[in-house]
Structures are given as C-alpha cells and as structure tokens.
Design a protein around this motif. Structure first.
Motif, PDB file in Angstrom:
ATOM      1  N   GLN A   1      61.212 -82.232 -71.618  1.00 23.30           N
ATOM      2  CA  GLN A   1      62.188 -83.281 -71.901  1.00 23.30           C
ATOM      3  C   GLN A   1      61.940 -84.470 -70.988  1.00 23.30           C
ATOM      4  O   GLN A   1      61.694 -84.310 -69.794  1.00 23.30           O
ATOM      5  N   VAL A   2      61.991 -85.646 -71.551  1.00 20.07           N
ATOM      6  CA  VAL A   2      61.775 -86.876 -70.808  1.00 20.07           C
ATOM      7  C   VAL A   2      63.085 -87.661 -70.780  1.00 20.07           C
ATOM      8  O   VAL A   2      63.765 -87.801 -71.790  1.00 20.07           O
ATOM      9  N   GLN A   3      63.433 -88.167 -69.609  1.00 15.87           N
ATOM     10  CA  GLN A   3      64.624 -88.999 -69.469  1.00 15.87           C
ATOM     11  C   GLN A   3      64.191 -90.455 -69.359  1.00 15.87           C
ATOM     12  O   GLN A   3      63.225 -90.772 -68.651  1.00 15.87           O
ATOM     13  N   LEU A   4      64.923 -91.315 -70.029  1.00 11.29           N
ATOM     14  CA  LEU A   4      64.575 -92.732 -70.094  1.00 11.29           C
ATOM     15  C   LEU A   4      65.784 -93.581 -69.734  1.00 11.29           C
ATOM     16  O   LEU A   4      66.890 -93.344 -70.243  1.00 11.29           O
ATOM     17  N   VAL A   5      65.565 -94.566 -68.875  1.00 11.79           N
ATOM     18  CA  VAL A   5      66.646 -95.463 -68.470  1.00 11.79           C
ATOM     19  C   VAL A   5      66.164 -96.897 -68.607  1.00 11.79           C
ATOM     20  O   VAL A   5      65.224 -97.312 -67.918  1.00 11.79           O
ATOM     21  N   GLU A   6      66.842 -97.652 -69.475  1.00 13.85           N
ATOM     22  CA  GLU A   6      66.466 -99.044 -69.706  1.00 13.85           C
ATOM     23  C   GLU A   6      67.227 -99.969 -68.767  1.00 13.85           C
ATOM     24  O   GLU A   6      68.329 -99.656 -68.317  1.00 13.85           O
ATOM     25  N   SER A   7      66.630-101.128 -68.532  1.00 15.34           N
ATOM     26  CA  SER A   7      67.291-102.183 -67.771  1.00 15.34           C
ATOM     27  C   SER A   7      66.687-103.514 -68.168  1.00 15.34           C
ATOM     28  O   SER A   7      65.636-103.549 -68.825  1.00 15.34           O
ATOM     29  N   GLY A   8      67.344-104.590 -67.765  1.00 12.70           N
ATOM     30  CA  GLY A   8      66.775-105.916 -67.979  1.00 12.70           C
ATOM     31  C   GLY A   8      67.391-106.722 -69.102  1.00 12.70           C
ATOM     32  O   GLY A   8      67.019-107.877 -69.310  1.00 12.70           O
ATOM     33  N   GLY A   9      68.317-106.123 -69.842  1.00 14.63           N
ATOM     34  CA  GLY A   9      68.954-106.882 -70.902  1.00 14.63           C
ATOM     35  C   GLY A   9      69.855-107.969 -70.335  1.00 14.63           C
ATOM     36  O   GLY A   9      70.109-108.035 -69.128  1.00 14.63           O
ATOM     37  N   GLY A  10      70.333-108.838 -71.209  1.00 13.05           N
ATOM     38  CA  GLY A  10      71.222-109.895 -70.779  1.00 13.05           C
ATOM     39  C   GLY A  10      71.401-110.924 -71.868  1.00 13.05           C
ATOM     40  O   GLY A  10      71.055-110.684 -73.028  1.00 13.05           O
ATOM     41  N   SER A  11      71.947-112.063 -71.471  1.00 11.37           N
ATOM     42  CA  SER A  11      72.206-113.155 -72.405  1.00 11.37           C
ATOM     43  C   SER A  11      71.338-114.347 -72.055  1.00 11.37           C
ATOM     44  O   SER A  11      71.289-114.754 -70.892  1.00 11.37           O
ATOM     45  N   VAL A  12      70.671-114.879 -73.061  1.00  9.17           N
ATOM     46  CA  VAL A  12      69.812-116.046 -72.862  1.00  9.17           C
ATOM     47  C   VAL A  12      69.981-116.990 -74.029  1.00  9.17           C
ATOM     48  O   VAL A  12      70.467-116.602 -75.101  1.00  9.17           O
ATOM     49  N   GLN A  13      69.564-118.210 -73.843  1.00  9.24           N
ATOM     50  CA  GLN A  13      69.555-119.165 -74.937  1.00  9.24           C
ATOM     51  C   GLN A  13      68.256-119.038 -75.725  1.00  9.24           C
ATOM     52  O   GLN A  13      67.238-118.550 -75.214  1.00  9.24           O
ATOM     53  N   ALA A  14      68.311-119.484 -76.951  1.00 10.93           N
ATOM     54  CA  ALA A  14      67.124-119.464 -77.804  1.00 10.93           C
ATOM     55  C   ALA A  14      65.978-120.191 -77.102  1.00 10.93           C
ATOM     56  O   ALA A  14      66.180-121.236 -76.479  1.00 10.93           O
ATOM     57  N   GLY A  15      64.800-119.587 -77.205  1.00  9.32           N
ATOM     58  CA  GLY A  15      63.638-120.136 -76.531  1.00  9.32           C
ATOM     59  C   GLY A  15      63.395-119.533 -75.161  1.00  9.32           C
ATOM     60  O   GLY A  15      62.326-119.737 -74.568  1.00  9.32           O
ATOM     61  N   GLY A  16      64.375-118.800 -74.658  1.00  9.39           N
ATOM     62  CA  GLY A  16      64.255-118.200 -73.345  1.00  9.39           C
ATOM     63  C   GLY A  16      63.467-116.907 -73.364  1.00  9.39           C
ATOM     64  O   GLY A  16      62.902-116.506 -74.389  1.00  9.39           O
ATOM     65  N   ALA A  17      63.440-116.252 -72.209  1.00 11.71           N
ATOM     66  CA  ALA A  17      62.645-115.029 -72.054  1.00 11.71           C
ATOM     67  C   ALA A  17      63.428-113.972 -71.278  1.00 11.71           C
ATOM     68  O   ALA A  17      64.290-114.302 -70.457  1.00 11.71           O
ATOM     69  N   LEU A  18      63.120-112.737 -71.555  1.00  6.86           N
ATOM     70  CA  LEU A  18      63.652-111.598 -70.815  1.00  6.86           C
ATOM     71  C   LEU A  18      62.555-110.553 -70.714  1.00  6.86           C
ATOM     72  O   LEU A  18      61.684-110.473 -71.578  1.00  6.86           O
ATOM     73  N   ARG A  19      62.635-109.730 -69.666  1.00  3.70           N
ATOM     74  CA  ARG A  19      61.746-108.584 -69.580  1.00  3.70           C
ATOM     75  C   ARG A  19      62.576-107.322 -69.450  1.00  3.70           C
ATOM     76  O   ARG A  19      63.359-107.182 -68.518  1.00  3.70           O
ATOM     77  N   LEU A  20      62.398-106.437 -70.387  1.00  2.44           N
ATOM     78  CA  LEU A  20      63.063-105.150 -70.354  1.00  2.44           C
ATOM     79  C   LEU A  20      62.178-104.135 -69.641  1.00  2.44           C
ATOM     80  O   LEU A  20      60.952-104.181 -69.754  1.00  2.44           O
ATOM     81  N   GLN A  71      52.699-100.980 -69.858  1.00  6.38           N
ATOM     82  CA  GLN A  71      53.138 -99.816 -69.096  1.00  6.38           C
ATOM     83  C   GLN A  71      52.469 -99.800 -67.740  1.00  6.38           C
ATOM     84  O   GLN A  71      51.344-100.252 -67.585  1.00  6.38           O
ATOM     85  N   ASP A  72      53.191 -99.261 -66.792  1.00  5.67           N
ATOM     86  CA  ASP A  72      52.654 -99.033 -65.448  1.00  5.67           C
ATOM     87  C   ASP A  72      52.724 -97.526 -65.240  1.00  5.67           C
ATOM     88  O   ASP A  72      53.786 -96.983 -64.923  1.00  5.67           O
ATOM     89  N   SER A  73      51.605 -96.869 -65.454  1.00  5.24           N
ATOM     90  CA  SER A  73      51.593 -95.405 -65.385  1.00  5.24           C
ATOM     91  C   SER A  73      51.930 -94.895 -63.996  1.00  5.24           C
ATOM     92  O   SER A  73      52.565 -93.853 -63.843  1.00  5.24           O
ATOM     93  N   ALA A  74      51.516 -95.631 -62.985  1.00  3.16           N
ATOM     94  CA  ALA A  74      51.796 -95.206 -61.610  1.00  3.16           C
ATOM     95  C   ALA A  74      53.299 -95.193 -61.338  1.00  3.16           C
ATOM     96  O   ALA A  74      53.789 -94.381 -60.545  1.00  3.16           O
ATOM     97  N   LYS A  75      54.012 -96.105 -61.979  1.00  2.00           N
ATOM     98  CA  LYS A  75      55.452 -96.195 -61.773  1.00  2.00           C
ATOM     99  C   LYS A  75      56.244 -95.513 -62.880  1.00  2.00           C
ATOM    100  O   LYS A  75      57.471 -95.525 -62.865  1.00  2.00           O
ATOM    101  N   ASN A  76      55.529 -94.952 -63.857  1.00  2.00           N
ATOM    102  CA  ASN A  76      56.199 -94.327 -65.003  1.00  2.00           C
ATOM    103  C   ASN A  76      57.201 -95.282 -65.638  1.00  2.00           C
ATOM    104  O   ASN A  76      58.349 -94.907 -65.936  1.00  2.00           O
ATOM    105  N   THR A  77      56.771 -96.511 -65.823  1.00  2.00           N
ATOM    106  CA  THR A  77      57.670 -97.534 -66.337  1.00  2.00           C
ATOM    107  C   THR A  77      57.046 -98.254 -67.525  1.00  2.00           C
ATOM    108  O   THR A  77      55.859 -98.595 -67.494  1.00  2.00           O
ATOM    109  N   LEU A  78      57.862 -98.467 -68.515  1.00  2.00           N
ATOM    110  CA  LEU A  78      57.476 -99.205 -69.711  1.00  2.00           C
ATOM    111  C   LEU A  78      58.163-100.566 -69.667  1.00  2.00           C
ATOM    112  O   LEU A  78      59.311-100.663 -69.210  1.00  2.00           O
ATOM    113  N   TYR A  79      57.478-101.585 -70.139  1.00  2.00           N
ATOM    114  CA  TYR A  79      58.039-102.930 -70.138  1.00  2.00           C
ATOM    115  C   TYR A  79      57.981-103.550 -71.534  1.00  2.00           C
ATOM    116  O   TYR A  79      57.129-103.197 -72.349  1.00  2.00           O
ATOM    117  N   LEU A  80      58.869-104.495 -71.742  1.00  2.00           N
ATOM    118  CA  LEU A  80      58.795-105.331 -72.939  1.00  2.00           C
ATOM    119  C   LEU A  80      59.079-106.761 -72.492  1.00  2.00           C
ATOM    120  O   LEU A  80      60.217-107.091 -72.141  1.00  2.00           O
TER     121      LEU A  80
END
Length: 125
Positions: A1-20, A71-80
């Motif tokens: 079983q793998v546990q996953l925890v997301e972060s990085g969401g928020g509110s932005v204006q059109a044209g902006g950027a976020l990294r999850l 992905q950063d395998s060393a950190k076991n982290t996925l990004y978007l």
C-alpha cells in the motif's frame, strides 16, 4: 500500500502558475505509474498527466504545453508544474499511484488504486 499526500494548491489568476507536490510513502514492488487527476464540480474525474518509473509521460490534450509532470525518486515526490493556468483548470487535483504499471504515451491513463486526498486549485479570470 502506498500513501500519497498532495500539497501546493491554491488560488491564482488566469495566466498564473502553481506547482503541486505529492509525497509518496510505501513501497513499489515493480515498475510503477504515478499520475495527476482532477475533478471539477459537476464533472467526472479526468486524467491530467502521468509518469512511470522510466520517465515516460502522458498528458491530457487540454494541458499539453502548459503542464509538466516530473518526479524526484530520491525524495519520493511527484510534481505537477502548471503554467498559463486557465479558469477551466479549476478543480480538485488528486495524486495517484499504481504498481506493476507502465505509461505508453498516447494511450491514455491506467487504472489507479492508490489515491491522495486532493488539493484544490482555483483559477480566476
């Protein structure tokens, strides 16, 4: 079983950027896939991007050229990394993972059985 925890969401204006980010804990027995999905109010959940152990990626047509999965395998982290955000990108974004899986570009998204709780992204016009 793998546990996953997301972060990085928020509110932005059109044209902006976020990294999850998605922090994964647990163990993959074999080749794995990890992906980002989203669900907007009143709509079905849809695949956004996926990546496998070897780095092969898949993207939904609606985000190609704007979103990048990594992905950063060393950190076991996925990004978007999400650039040039549009109001139609507003949704709850979920991280998903699946063992014994590969990504074949152009063939869509696999079935995933491990899911995070989601992080909300709101893009205003």
């Amino acid at each position: 079983q793998v546990q996953l925890v997301e972060s990085g969401g928020g509110s932005v204006q059109a044209g902006g950027a976020l990294r999850l980010s998605c922090a994964a804990s647990g163990y993959f027995y074999s080749g794995y896939c990890m992906g980002w999905f989203r669900q907007a109010p009143g709509k079905e959940r849809e695949g956004v991007a996926a990546i496998d152990r070897d780095g092969t990626t898949e993207y939904a047509d609606s985000v190609k050229g704007r979103f990048t999965i990594s992905q950063d395998s060393a950190k076991n982290t996925l990004y978007l990394q999400m650039n040039s955000l549009k109001p139609e990108d507003t949704a709850m974004y979920y991280c998903a993972a699946e063992d014994f899986c590969t990504v074949v570009t152009g063939t869509g998204f696999s079935v995933y059985n491990n899911w995070g709780q989601g992080t909300r992204v709101t893009v205003s016009s």
